[in-house]
Design a protein around this motif. Sequence first.
Motif, PDB file in Angstrom:
ATOM      1  N   LYS A 259       0.827  -1.339   0.030  1.00 43.56           N
ATOM      2  CA  LYS A 259      -0.096   0.062  -0.041  1.00 43.56           C
ATOM      3  C   LYS A 259       0.815   1.430   0.106  1.00 43.56           C
ATOM      4  N   HIS A 260       2.210   1.077  -0.366  1.00 35.02           N
ATOM      5  CA  HIS A 260       3.007   2.415  -0.358  1.00 35.02           C
ATOM      6  C   HIS A 260       4.175   2.007  -1.660  1.00 35.02           C
ATOM      7  N   HIS A 261       4.341   3.332  -2.007  1.00 32.95           N
ATOM      8  CA  HIS A 261       5.607   3.127  -3.000  1.00 32.95           C
ATOM      9  C   HIS A 261       6.966   3.208  -2.600  1.00 32.95           C
ATOM     10  N   GLN A 262       7.218   2.045  -1.847  1.00 30.84           N
ATOM     11  CA  GLN A 262       8.579   2.048  -1.386  1.00 30.84           C
ATOM     12  C   GLN A 262       9.086   0.612  -1.363  1.00 30.84           C
ATOM     13  N   VAL A 263      10.250   0.401  -1.280  1.00 31.72           N
ATOM     14  CA  VAL A 263      11.122  -0.608  -0.562  1.00 31.72           C
ATOM     15  C   VAL A 263      11.518  -0.402   0.674  1.00 31.72           C
ATOM     16  N   LEU A 264      11.722  -1.376   1.419  1.00 36.77           N
ATOM     17  CA  LEU A 264      12.094  -1.336   2.987  1.00 36.77           C
ATOM     18  C   LEU A 264      13.369  -1.935   3.170  1.00 36.77           C
ATOM     19  N   TRP A 265      14.164  -1.508   3.756  1.00 35.52           N
ATOM     20  CA  TRP A 265      15.519  -2.140   4.037  1.00 35.52           C
ATOM     21  C   TRP A 265      15.788  -2.626   5.575  1.00 35.52           C
ATOM     22  N   VAL A 266      15.933  -3.543   5.814  1.00 29.80           N
ATOM     23  CA  VAL A 266      16.164  -4.223   7.267  1.00 29.80           C
ATOM     24  C   VAL A 266      17.486  -4.734   7.496  1.00 29.80           C
ATOM     25  N   ASP A 267      17.978  -4.694   8.651  1.00 33.10           N
ATOM     26  CA  ASP A 267      19.373  -5.456   8.740  1.00 33.10           C
ATOM     27  C   ASP A 267      19.000  -6.953   9.101  1.00 33.10           C
ATOM     28  N   ARG A 276      14.693   3.286   3.616  1.00 35.84           N
ATOM     29  CA  ARG A 276      13.477   3.387   2.764  1.00 35.84           C
ATOM     30  C   ARG A 276      13.878   3.881   1.553  1.00 35.84           C
ATOM     31  N   THR A 277      13.714   3.528   0.346  1.00 35.01           N
ATOM     32  CA  THR A 277      13.477   4.014  -1.047  1.00 35.01           C
ATOM     33  C   THR A 277      12.477   4.059  -1.678  1.00 35.01           C
ATOM     34  N   GLU A 278      11.965   5.510  -2.059  1.00 35.37           N
ATOM     35  CA  GLU A 278      10.882   5.865  -2.669  1.00 35.37           C
ATOM     36  C   GLU A 278      10.863   5.342  -4.095  1.00 35.37           C
ATOM     37  N   THR A 279       9.863   4.718  -4.608  1.00 32.60           N
ATOM     38  CA  THR A 279       9.925   4.030  -5.825  1.00 32.60           C
ATOM     39  C   THR A 279       8.899   4.710  -6.750  1.00 32.60           C
TER      40      THR A 279
END
Length: 382
Positions: A259-267, A276-279
């Motif tokens: 539901k969001h225009h993002q990819v999420l970065w997790v250790d 986070r990176t907006e896509t």
Amino acid sequence: MKLLIASLLASVTLTAAQAADIVATGDLGLVVERADGSLLLVDRSDRAAIGRIEGLGDLSHASLVYSPDERFAYVFGRDGGLSKVDIVEQAVVARVIQAGNSIGGAISDDGALVAVSNYDPGGVRIFDADTLEMVADIPTGSKTIGLVDAPGRRFVFTMWDSGETWIADLSGDTPEIKKIPDMGANPYDALITSDGRTYITGLFGEDGMTALDLWQDAPEPIRVLPGYGRGAEELPVYKMPHLEGWALAGGEFVLPAVKHHQVLWVDATTLQETGRTETYGQPVFAMARPDGRHVWVNFAHPLNDTIQVIDTLTKQVVHEFKPGPAVLHMEFSPRGNEVWVSVRDAGKVMIYDTASFEKLGEIDAASPSGIFFTARAHRTGL
């Protein structure tokens, strides 16, 4: 001496004739042609189609896994069909309709068992990989998603309705089931790391994900990214993200937001958010090049004509291009020098150099979707 020479020549001739019949499968792959219920057999070295296998039913949401010797593919159709395909003979060698609606499957680490997860009637059914005879039926009372293989002849899967994850151990005469409740609301897909330790399921009914440490005797749910969309406008979901196209890059998971225009970065060790990176759109697949240096992302309708490439170090988009209408899937060559892209509405599979982003070729295909190279046979969770 003449007889000896003649015998040796006959032996050499026979060996050469036999060698001509050998088919190496290491650089082959299958492309799902969803509209026609067929598979296109492709050769990575030649960047060409070399055959077509038909009669596989409804492949509108199909996936497949390979036997350890890379000869057989087990195809999971949306119509509940489980098909065993011989890619050397280019033929369907066995097929069963095991349910009304299926959503994927997995093969055990020893290659002996094939498991299928079902929406209708729910649950998981497990089959002998040689004969496709059913050896276990595990009803769950729920739509079942996120089915993966784990070391030790185990399968892990999660329930959409109840929010439970089950671990089925098939190493003995009968399945042993371990149930983990409270995984979250409406899990929609899951992934497992290549070492078989971490299982992560995405949640549709709430912001966040949930992880399990499968090395623990009694795994407990670990919340990941709880409330990551809090305060932001929720966008419509036209296609659910796929976590099995996950990225592990430089010690971080790269996961598509819902539901969001993002990819999420997790250790990957602490499971804490690192960025986070907006896509361009809502991500469907966020896939790491095998060396982890870049992450390639495609998107849901109506923005599904585009691919973005994200740099792992900076978490910034470094390249964007438009292969064509309805980019559905990407598959890297095993060492990552090429990526193959299915462009459904163009009827093409397009091939790109991952360093220069130059287009290297294309192959005609009937409404192509999933691309599966035989190298998957040797990777956990694929």
